[in-house]
Design an enzyme around this catalytic site. Structure first.
Site, PDB file in Angstrom:
ATOM      1  N   ASN A 130     -10.260  -2.913   2.658  1.00  0.00           N
ATOM      2  CA  ASN A 130      -9.974  -2.917   1.218  1.00  0.00           C
ATOM      3  C   ASN A 130     -11.264  -2.697   0.436  1.00  0.00           C
ATOM      4  O   ASN A 130     -12.358  -2.737   1.005  1.00  0.00           O
ATOM      5  CB  ASN A 130      -9.378  -4.278   0.807  1.00  0.00           C
ATOM      6  CG  ASN A 130      -7.884  -4.387   1.115  1.00  0.00           C
ATOM      7  OD1 ASN A 130      -7.207  -3.388   1.331  1.00  0.00           O
ATOM      8  ND2 ASN A 130      -7.382  -5.606   1.131  1.00  0.00           N
ATOM      9  N   TYR A 165       0.891  -3.949  12.051  1.00  0.00           N
ATOM     10  CA  TYR A 165       0.781  -2.525  11.698  1.00  0.00           C
ATOM     11  C   TYR A 165       1.518  -1.621  12.673  1.00  0.00           C
ATOM     12  O   TYR A 165       2.176  -0.667  12.270  1.00  0.00           O
ATOM     13  CB  TYR A 165      -0.701  -2.125  11.582  1.00  0.00           C
ATOM     14  CG  TYR A 165      -1.358  -2.748  10.376  1.00  0.00           C
ATOM     15  CD1 TYR A 165      -1.560  -4.119  10.310  1.00  0.00           C
ATOM     16  CD2 TYR A 165      -1.742  -1.996   9.288  1.00  0.00           C
ATOM     17  CE1 TYR A 165      -2.143  -4.706   9.200  1.00  0.00           C
ATOM     18  CE2 TYR A 165      -2.333  -2.576   8.172  1.00  0.00           C
ATOM     19  CZ  TYR A 165      -2.529  -3.930   8.134  1.00  0.00           C
ATOM     20  OH  TYR A 165      -3.089  -4.501   7.036  1.00  0.00           O
ATOM     21  N   HIS A 221       0.840  -1.211   0.000  1.00  0.00           N
ATOM     22  CA  HIS A 221       0.000   0.000   0.000  1.00  0.00           C
ATOM     23  C   HIS A 221       0.872   1.257   0.000  1.00  0.00           C
ATOM     24  O   HIS A 221       0.535   2.256   0.633  1.00  0.00           O
ATOM     25  CB  HIS A 221      -0.944   0.029   1.197  1.00  0.00           C
ATOM     26  CG  HIS A 221      -1.936  -1.093   1.218  1.00  0.00           C
ATOM     27  ND1 HIS A 221      -3.214  -0.983   0.724  1.00  0.00           N
ATOM     28  CD2 HIS A 221      -1.834  -2.385   1.662  1.00  0.00           C
ATOM     29  CE1 HIS A 221      -3.854  -2.136   0.882  1.00  0.00           C
ATOM     30  NE2 HIS A 221      -3.043  -3.008   1.434  1.00  0.00           N
TER      31      HIS A 221
END
Ligand code: HDE
Length: 751
Positions: free
Chosen positions: A201, A415, A128
């Protein structure tokens, strides 16, 4: 201090924090707060003021939180300075010993400037990397308190600020927008009980079921490591080698090979939370939930030939589209829908709701709208906001919780972890775009780039020296849902995870004819790029388990015989509850029926019918469309009937891919010029092939004939009658609102 400490009942319930009972069921009132506020405030203040340290922060206020305004910088009317605030006299020349002499080391101004420049870049996101973002708000439709204690769903009309980043997955930061790929749809809600990141998404399922496989997947899809190719593309050996060996990816492949993989705009795609999450209400009752974002503008896509051409004409196509729409006051809007169901219901499904390669069909559990999100402000600075924003699936708030989806488990770790290297340390939550609006108080300290200046000597809990502050919120704070667990430690998957094809078939069978054709073409294109034929074989063999029609059509396009089906992991798959789900087709969401923000080209040349241009432009602009006059060159030209026009785009700088529709007005001289210009003919052929809405007015219709485009009464997007009258424009607008006219497609394309 010792005497005061003894007087404060601190940590009275420490013992209750031990043992399973205590851990599962949150203890109430453990060292909650300074019991006697006068003690904390006067003698043990954490925010004592002194003339050295400046004014104290107001009690309980954390000055670095959520104040974008505090850090905005604007040089307007200001003198240029160094980073130390020293005014710079000359920003053109380095300091030298003589005009032709060597530059001097003591030139701190040059050195500061160059040193800063040398370190301007940070690592791009491993996936991304390329994204675009905007600010906005979420508005709750009605209280959801019976389902969740999450504060953003507490009241009708309640608005919570959001920052949303859309992205492609595989390409690098500077790659094109219109690659065939999944799109990230990450939303940061700045709720008043902390930040919630819904990192989703535009496709509701994923390639893999277990986080263990994520690095393999990403290594397979990214550019091959020996030569660094291809950029932002899955059409290469390593990707198809991996996915053809991982049948669990088949469902996701269907979505990515469909037109969902090449959206027309970030504004025209759905978003999904993908995993099953939990809603938890104030009583501690939990239900399972799936999140859906549905765009008000409907779901629309490009066609492949168009996406390829747009990637050259404007690699920033989606970024520009989002920016311009917001800039013009047409910020996009989505409705948030939830599918809420119980564990018992989930138990009965033919698939496992912890398997991220599966959807919960809307026919099984309806999607209920609960709020809307509007994006209405562009970022002030791309790096400070879009690049530095750190979305983390671990960021959830009271009222929400995770499930045991094994893919989600890996994400909860990944993350936060990745931001530490990407943003340079553990204090990334203090970067203004990441800082919550809710207050932050804890005993985490120090680390690279610390912004907060914590006062006082206490950085531990329990404490008595700070009156027990900051104190635990107890049941008012985040409480993990006490899900009962049983089982041995082991590596494996639940049984239903072994069924890989039912929902791929459901997806294929739910598409319209042209959508299926595009899926077939996409598989055939991607597989045609492979240099190792056995990978192609294996993939087509896998597609036989989805649909023989699909596998045969792909095999035909690849000039190969149909292989035997790939053996299935599950020999006797369960019968699916739903065999066709209309919601899975792009056509299920046509949009609001308007043409606002649609882009229309009016082709102009010397001698064009000026009145017709004005009438069409006026009607389109009134309907909210964006109109460009596309000439053989930019600049002024004489219209038939006298007046002058100004072409603000050219056939070179604005090829047809950048438009949703085109009009060729009359004016014999203009049409003759355009007819002799191969670029104009190519413009119309591309627009026709890409299903765009087209209109020829008066002599303008001749240009279509010259391009080989014949009138066709069945083609609702091709208006070649005399459209100079208002009715013609009205018909054009109506056809434009349908987005595309794929019925005109033929294989091979006849134009
Ligand atoms: Fe991500 N993903 N992901 N992902 N993902 C990242 O985090 C990861 C997955 C998604 O605009 C990274 O900050 C793992 C599913 C979006 O900044 C990283 C797994 C879904 C974004 C990461 C997944 C996503 C990311 C890279 C499998 C849809 C961009 C940089 C276990 C629900 C957010 C970063 C933005 C970004 C890891 C799978 C969506 C490395 C380990 C499934 C939208 O942490």
């Amino acid at each position: 201090a010792g005497a005061t400490a003894a007087a404060i009942p601190h940590n009275a319930n420490k013992a209750a924090e031990y043992g399973e009972q205590a851990a599962r069921h949150p203890y109430a009132g453990a060292h909650v707060g300074a019991v006697d506020p006068s003690v904390g405030a006067s003698s043990l203040s954490e925010s004592e003021s002194s003339d050295k340290t400046g004014d104290a922060a107001a009690p309980g206020v954390n000055e670095v939180d959520g104040r974008l305004a505090r850090v905005r910088a604007d040089g307007g009317g200001q003198v240029l300075t160094t980073n130390q605030g020293v005014p710079v006299g000359d920003n053109q020349h380095s300091l030298k010993a003589g005009l032709r002499g060597p530059a001097l080391l003591k030139d701190f101004i040059l050195r500061e400037k160059i040193t800063h420049f040398d370190h301007e870049r940070i690592p791009e996101r491993i996936v991304h990397a390329r994204g675009s973002a905007a600010h906005g708000y979420f508005e709750c439709y009605k209280p959801l308190t019976d389902l969740t204690a999450a504060s953003l769903f507490a009241e009708k009309g309640k608005r919570t600020p959001v920052f949303v980043r859309f992205s492609t997955v595989a390409g690098e930061r500077g790659s094109k927008d219109t690659a065939r790929d999944v799109r990230g749809f990450a939303v940061k809600f700045y709720t008043d009980e902390g930040n919630w990141d819904l990192v989703g998404n535009n496709i509701p399922v994923f390639f893999i079921q277990d986080a263990m496989k994520f690095p393999d997947l990403v290594h397979a899809v990214k550019a091959e490591p020996h030569h660094g190719m291809p950029q932002a593309a899955s059409a290469h050996d390593t990707f198809w080698d991996f996915v053809s060996l991982m049948p669990e990816s088949t469902h996701m492949l269907m979505w990515v090979m469909s037109d969902r993989g090449i959206p027309r705009s970030f504004r025209m795609m759905q978003g999904f939370g993908v995993h099953t999450f939990r809603f938890v209400n104030a009583k501690g009752e939990s239900r399972l939930v799936k999140f859906h974002w549905n765009p008000v503008l409907g779901t629309h896509s490009q066609v492949w030939d168009e996406a390829v051409k747009v990637s050259g004409a404007d690699p920033d196509f989606h970024r520009r589209d989002l920016w311009e729409a917001i800039d013009a006051g047409n910020g996009p809007e989505w409705e948030l829908g939830v599918q809420v169901f119980t564990e018992d219901q989930a138990e009965g499904f033919s698939f496992d709701v912890l398997d991220a390669t599966k959807i919960v069909p809307e026919e099984l559990v309806p999607v209920v709208p609960v709020g809307r999100m509007v994006l209405d402000r562009n970022p002030d600075n791309f790096f400070a906001e879009t690049e530095q924003v750190a979305f983390c699936t671990a960021h959830i708030v009271p009222g929400l919780d995770f499930t045991n989806d094994p893919l989600l488990a890996g994400r909860i770790h990944s993350y936060v972890d990745t931001q530490i290297s990407r943003l340079g340390g553990p204090n990334f939550h203090e970067i203004p775009i990441n800082a919550p609006l809710a207050q932050v108080h804890n005993n985490q300290r120090d680390g690279m780039h610390r912004q907060a200046i914590h006062r006082g000597r206490v950085a531990y809990e329990p404490n008595s020296l700070a009156g027990g502050c900051p104190f635990q919120a107890g049941t008012d704070g985040f409480v993990s849902f006490p899900e009962p667990l049983a089982g041995d430690e082991l590596r494996g998957h639940p049984e239903k995870f072994a069924e890989h094809y039912n929902q791929a078939t459901l997806f294929y069978n739910s598409q319209t004819g042209w959508e299926r054709r595009h899926i077939i073409n996409a598989f055939a294109f991607e597989l045609s790029k492979l240099t190792v034929p056995p990978i192609r074989q294996r993939m087509v063999a896998s597609l036989r388990n989805v649909s023989d029609e699909l596998a045969q059509a792909v095999a035909d396009q690849l000039g190969m015989a149909l292989p035997d089906p790939l053996p299935r992991a599950m020999k006797t798959p369960p019968k699916p509850e739903v065999e066709v789900s209309p919601a899975l087709s792009l056509t299920a969401r046509p949009g609001d029926g308007g043409v606002a923000t649609r882009k229309v080209a009016i082709l102009v040349a010397e001698g064009v019918d000026g009145k017709a241009v004005a009438a069409v432009a006026e009607a389109l602009i009134k309907a909210g469309a964006v109109v460009r006059l596309v000439g053989q060159r930019i600049g002024p030209l004489q219209a038939d009937g006298g007046g002058a026009l100004d072409a603000d785009a050219s056939l070179d700088n604005h090829p047809s891919g950048l438009f949703d529709g085109a009009v060729v007005p009359g004016g014999a001289a203009a049409v003759a010029r355009l007819q002799a210009d191969g670029r104009a003919l190519e413009f119309l052929r591309d627009a026709f092939r890409h299903g765009k809405t087209l209109m020829g007015m008066g002599e303008g219709a001749q240009l279509f004939a010259a391009a080989g485009i014949q009138p066709d009464p069945d083609d609702g997007g091709l208006l070649l009658a005399d459209g100079a009258a208002g009715k013609g424009v009205a018909a054009f607008i109506e056809a434009l609102a349908m987005h595309r006219h794929p019925e005109r497609e033929t294989a091979p394309p006849k134009v």
